[in-house]
Design a protein around this motif. Structure first.
Motif, PDB file in Angstrom:
ATOM      1  N   SER A 259       8.626 -31.126 -32.707  1.00  0.00           N
ATOM      2  CA  SER A 259       9.212 -32.466 -32.823  1.00  0.00           C
ATOM      3  C   SER A 259       9.126 -33.053 -34.230  1.00  0.00           C
ATOM      4  O   SER A 259       9.873 -33.978 -34.561  1.00  0.00           O
ATOM      5  N   ASP A 279       9.726 -42.791 -30.829  1.00  0.00           N
ATOM      6  CA  ASP A 279       9.530 -41.770 -29.800  1.00  0.00           C
ATOM      7  C   ASP A 279      10.189 -40.472 -30.248  1.00  0.00           C
ATOM      8  O   ASP A 279      11.400 -40.296 -30.132  1.00  0.00           O
ATOM      9  N   PRO A 281      11.446 -36.832 -30.077  1.00  0.00           N
ATOM     10  CA  PRO A 281      11.754 -35.824 -29.059  1.00  0.00           C
ATOM     11  C   PRO A 281      11.400 -34.424 -29.545  1.00  0.00           C
ATOM     12  O   PRO A 281      11.334 -34.162 -30.745  1.00  0.00           O
ATOM     13  N   ARG A 283      12.783 -30.579 -29.313  1.00  0.00           N
ATOM     14  CA  ARG A 283      14.012 -29.888 -28.929  1.00  0.00           C
ATOM     15  C   ARG A 283      14.095 -28.493 -29.565  1.00  0.00           C
ATOM     16  O   ARG A 283      13.571 -28.272 -30.644  1.00  0.00           O
ATOM     17  N   SER A 302      13.777 -28.443 -24.023  1.00  0.00           N
ATOM     18  CA  SER A 302      12.364 -28.684 -24.304  1.00  0.00           C
ATOM     19  C   SER A 302      11.551 -28.192 -23.119  1.00  0.00           C
ATOM     20  O   SER A 302      12.078 -27.539 -22.213  1.00  0.00           O
ATOM     21  N   SER A 307      18.323 -31.065 -22.183  1.00  0.00           N
ATOM     22  CA  SER A 307      18.500 -32.494 -22.406  1.00  0.00           C
ATOM     23  C   SER A 307      19.982 -32.852 -22.437  1.00  0.00           C
ATOM     24  O   SER A 307      20.810 -32.089 -22.923  1.00  0.00           O
ATOM     25  N   ALA A 311      19.609 -37.965 -29.833  1.00  0.00           N
ATOM     26  CA  ALA A 311      18.452 -38.549 -30.519  1.00  0.00           C
ATOM     27  C   ALA A 311      18.856 -38.904 -31.950  1.00  0.00           C
ATOM     28  O   ALA A 311      19.735 -38.270 -32.536  1.00  0.00           O
TER      29      ALA A 311
END
Length: 519
Positions: A259, A279, A281, A283, A302, A307, A311
């Motif tokens: 991340s 926050d 993420p 991925r 993830s 997803s 983002a």
């Protein structure tokens, strides 16, 4: 509100003007991986929230594709989809997409495409050779055969795969799949990460470099400085500006995902990873593109599965945010329905204030009829200039300015910590300054490169050029030709102050591998 689309990974994307096109990918369908034939468009011309990104469905791909590439064809209006795996036996692995909404296939014979098949390769596009596809699996990931070859697909050759162009024949190319290849502003192809035929994930302490504009270059291994990201594959790489590359996400085992964003300063080949807020993420198998100062991350996978989200990372502040803001667009706050309408007195009061402001502003502009320079203009004019200009400073109280005419004194003086731009000189090697700043944990972005530095395509500039005007205030100064101008002052950030301290040290005071900060 956008329509809900399936989660996905191993898709491809390309940015055209203010639209991000996303094609294909793999999704979970009843516990089984299913390859998609969808084409999506994400509008980046207006503001939106990640809770409701403006995604729309476009024409479907003639055949489902995953692990392919999508390239913007320079000098043309369409996109090139190449390679990948498909659930259709009749799938063509060279397809063209017109953003107006139509897919087509170039007129190629079987002989033209014989031997051309690769997936999970890396790609970039140049005006000289068209799309460059490097590495990737030869048949399927399960087979594990990874190639090191490079092939070009050019518009003027009807996108016929060509492995005999000078750039394709460059020796010593790495045999990697699920890696990235990024084109710098000076024409260098930079390969990072990936996995080889033995399943070993590549270390990001080195990069492979090729001059795509040369007809006789070869792939070179460049060691990278600083604390490198963990070995990874299926990650993304974007160019933040001409001197900074950003690596995000990826995996080492298809189970976990990374991340933390890592910035690679290209002039010094140095990694840095400043702390992020928001926050973050995790991925892999996603795509990323830069729009202004925002990195737009689309879909991916993830530990929690695939997803369906977008983002956003603001690279100016290194903050994960929920709101997309196009360049030059300010989003007004939503009106408060609980508040009543303004009274007549309030309306009259506002009208009076606006009238006074307009009249005062017009008078102010009439009185101060002198040449002005913006802080960006000063940054460009002083780029690399280490000699302070010899000009007479004239106090604002003597200039007949607007405040003096009103008897309110002179323009406020600058803060003691501020510096006159042309007075900031560099005595030490700017490259060493950049290295030291990275070692201290500062992102290259924290120095605030001005536009002129970015346009140069190199960070090897005077340290004074890194000290960018912030919170500007002004004083008047008379040029040698007698013309008055406005001189910009600014307060330095912590990162800028540290760079300034280093720049003031003479070379004799700075050893080859050790730096000392003034107390």
């Amino acid at each position: 509100m956008s329509t809900s689309f399936s989660p996905r990974w191993a898709h491809a994307s390309a940015l055209v003007n203010t639209t991000l096109y996303i094609t294909g990918g793999t999704t979970d369908s009843n516990g089984k991986p299913t390859i998609l034939d969808e084409t999506l468009a994400l509008d980046l011309s207006k503001a939106w929230s990640i809770d409701s990104p403006p995604l729309t469905a476009m024409a479907r791909i003639p055949a489902p594709l995953s692990g392919h590439s999508l390239s913007k064809v320079q000098g043309a209006t369409f996109l090139l989809a190449a390679g990948g795996e498909s659930s259709s036996l009749d799938a063509s692995h060279i397809l063209l997409f017109e953003p107006s909404g139509a897919w087509s296939t170039p007129a190629l014979s079987k002989n033209d495409t014989v031997g051309f098949h690769r997936l999970y390769h890396a790609t970039l596009s140049t005006g000289k050779d068209g799309a460059l596809l490097q590495g990737g699996y030869l048949t399927t990931p399960a087979n594990g055969t990874v190639v090191s070859s490079l092939v070009t697909l050019k518009n003027t050759a009807n996108f016929r795969p060509n492995s005999s162009t000078p750039v394709a024949l460059a020796p010593h190319g790495p045999a990697l799949a699920r890696h990235t290849m990024t084109l710098t502003t000076d024409g260098q192809a930079v390969i990072l990460g990936g996995v080889n035929s033995q399943g070993q994930v590549a270390n990001l302490s080195i990069a492979y470099i090729l001059d795509t504009q040369s007809d006789n270059d070869e792939w070179k291994v460049v060691p990278l400085n600083g604390v490198a990201p963990d070995p990874r594959m299926a990650f993304s790489t974007v160019l933040v500006n001409s001197t900074t590359m950003l690596v995000y996400g990826g995996t080492k085992d298809f189970q976990s995902a990374y991340s933390a964003p890592f910035y690679l300063d290209l002039p010094s080949w140095t990694w840095s990873s400043p702390a992020t807020t928001g926050d973050a993420p995790s991925r892999w198998g996603h795509t990323a593109a830069m729009s202004g100062s925002s990195m737009v991350v689309a879909f991916g996978k993830s530990t929690g599965g695939a997803s369906s989200n977008i983002a956003l990372l603001d690279t100016n502040t290194n903050t994960w945010t929920t709101q997309f803001r196009p360049l030059g667009v300010t989003v007004p706050e939503a009106p408060d329905a609980t508040k009543g309408k303004l009274g007549v007195g309030a309306v009259l009061g506002i009208a009076f204030v606006l009238t006074v402001a307009l009249v005062g502003g017009a008078f102010y502009m009439m009185v101060r009829r002198r040449k002005r320079r913006t802080r960006n203009t000063l940054a460009r004019e002083n780029l690399g200039d280490e000699t302070p200009r010899s000009a007479l400073r004239k106090q604002a109280s003597q200039s007949g300015g607007f405040l003096s005419l009103l008897g309110l004194g002179s323009i406020p003086t600058r803060d003691r910590s501020s510096k006159r731009y042309s007075e900031i000189s560099s005595h030490s090697d700017p490259l060493k300054i950049s290295l030291r700043m990275a070692q201290m944990g500062y992102s290259p972005l924290s120095l605030g490169y001005p536009d002129a530095v970015v346009q140069q395509g190199s960070g090897i500039v005077a340290v004074s050029s890194h000290i960018y005007p912030n919170q500007a205030c002004v004083e008047t100064e008379k040029e040698p030709d007698g013309q008055e101008t406005m001189i910009v002052y600014h307060t330095l950030t912590q990162a800028q102050q540290e760079a300034l301290k280093l720049s003031k040290q003479r070379n004799s005071q700075v050893s080859k591998n050790k730096y000392h900060l003034d107390s």
